[in-house]
Design an enzyme around this catalytic site. Sequence first.
Site, PDB file in Angstrom:
ATOM      1  N   ARG A 251       0.817  -1.213   0.000  1.00  0.00           N
ATOM      2  CA  ARG A 251       0.000   0.000   0.000  1.00  0.00           C
ATOM      3  C   ARG A 251       0.854   1.269   0.000  1.00  0.00           C
ATOM      4  O   ARG A 251       0.465   2.294  -0.515  1.00  0.00           O
ATOM      5  CB  ARG A 251      -0.878  -0.001   1.243  1.00  0.00           C
ATOM      6  CG  ARG A 251      -2.327  -0.226   0.919  1.00  0.00           C
ATOM      7  CD  ARG A 251      -3.127  -0.181   2.174  1.00  0.00           C
ATOM      8  NE  ARG A 251      -2.317  -0.633   3.331  1.00  0.00           N
ATOM      9  CZ  ARG A 251      -2.823  -0.957   4.502  1.00  0.00           C
ATOM     10  NH1 ARG A 251      -4.096  -0.892   4.687  1.00  0.00           N
ATOM     11  NH2 ARG A 251      -2.051  -1.354   5.491  1.00  0.00           N
TER      12      ARG A 251
ATOM     13  N   HIS B 291       3.194 -26.270  12.886  1.00  0.00           N
ATOM     14  CA  HIS B 291       4.579 -26.747  12.920  1.00  0.00           C
ATOM     15  C   HIS B 291       4.735 -28.118  13.607  1.00  0.00           C
ATOM     16  O   HIS B 291       5.358 -29.024  13.067  1.00  0.00           O
ATOM     17  CB  HIS B 291       5.474 -25.736  13.643  1.00  0.00           C
ATOM     18  CG  HIS B 291       5.419 -24.349  13.072  1.00  0.00           C
ATOM     19  ND1 HIS B 291       5.245 -24.108  11.729  1.00  0.00           N
ATOM     20  CD2 HIS B 291       5.515 -23.129  13.652  1.00  0.00           C
ATOM     21  CE1 HIS B 291       5.238 -22.796  11.523  1.00  0.00           C
ATOM     22  NE2 HIS B 291       5.392 -22.185  12.675  1.00  0.00           N
TER      23      HIS B 291
END
Length: 477
Positions: free
Chosen positions: A46, A235
């Site tokens: 942005r 994980h």
Amino acid sequence: IPVQSFDLVLFGATGDLARRKILPSLFHRFQLGQFCDSSRIIGASRSEMDADSFRELVADAVREFGQKDEVNDKDITAFVAQLDYVAIDAKGDQGWEELGKHMRPDKVRAFYLSVAPSLFGDIATRLRSTGIATDDSRIVVEKPFGHDLASAQALNQALRANFEESQIYRIDHYLGKETVQNLMALRFANSLFEPLWNSSHIDHVQITVAESIGVEGRGEYYDRSGAMRDMVQNHLMQLLCLTAMEPPGKFTPDAVRNEKVKVIEALEPVENSDIARGQYRAQNNTGSYRDHAGDPNSQTESFIAMKVQVANWRWAGTPFYLRTGKRLRERVSEIAVFFRDPPHNIFQGSDPAKGNVLVIRLQPDEGITLHTTIKDPGPGGMRLTEAALDMTFADSLAEAERPQDAYERLIMDVIRGNQTLFMRGDEVEAAWAWADPIISGWDDPRHAPQPYDTGGSGPEDSLLLLHRDGRRWRRIG
Ligand code: BG6
């Protein structure tokens, strides 16, 4: 080996993850000659800035977060010359036309979304509707991939409305770690371990991912996730899958991922009595979890330990104990496989079961150690002691290139088009389908996390979880 020439668009290019991990990783691969002069990295975010300001930002990030002994100005200058920048509005029209002009024919196109998951759908749709993404482009997304099953399904839908599954790369950076892949080599390229890799010979498995840092600076995100969503669902689940899965018929992305999904689907529901949740308390000059989370009543866990059963032929009767937490004694990640005691002890008065543990260390000192029982050297009769057969990768591979950082490997795999180390959509959904019911009972004050001290090994309940089964955790650090 150099990869094909590419145009890589990095959305969220000025964000934290891009600066800390993604851009320095790209730099190191560039330095090692893995991508050619015609490849381009286009930052997109942005922020209004020109390409030169972006190049400066990247140069600073590489200096700050790159491998210190490898970073030099000459290479940085050459690297940033391959960068460009487009200010873009993910939800509006601004910037898309310009981005389109940067795309060149005959290059591999990869779009890396290092942005909030709420933007995945908007960006994927724009990429398609503008024709910037083609049928063989790749789209890469970061965690968190959803907050629960429903949100993960919604993300999958938004991506699949625009891209085929074979184009979608869901990152779990644990899969890019050197030792994680070595686990597959150890299991499937040696004939020594596989015959023993089952409940007849393995008593239990401990998977530990301990961190010494707290949640400073990330309190707001973390408080909505906790250790279960932040670490276990992704994980630790990946480590469990690679440890428990059946040998795939071949080393192809889908053959490997099919086997991982089967493990997740075989997981039994976990009762709260098999879970220990903890939250670190204030100590000396360090604040408590609640100080960092910004909520004095937070019931989010910064530590979790649990006993998990894989209900299939291979693992029935062999529990997997998982634990992960912040502010523990040391940063240690490992998988420890405890083999059963010998069936009969001929060494009266001496315990032969000190060894029999295979430890696969992810960090630090990546390597594999087999703890065995041997005769205590010297006089004194037949006394037994423990000795370690140790392979620390850094020692045994001293001459070789340093192991790649997880992100270096994973990004290059995207360009190569190899999805083996990325999570497939059904895999992520299966992991949430397992995690959701576990999390759902935690509003109940009876399951509130127990406080624990910084620099230790977690709350008392975590120790009890193993004690009551006649077992003990390996020491952290
Ligand atoms: C991230 C988590 O995915 O993994 C963090 O959001 C955690 O909370 C990190 O600290 C651990 O990664 P590593 O590679 O440092 O073990």
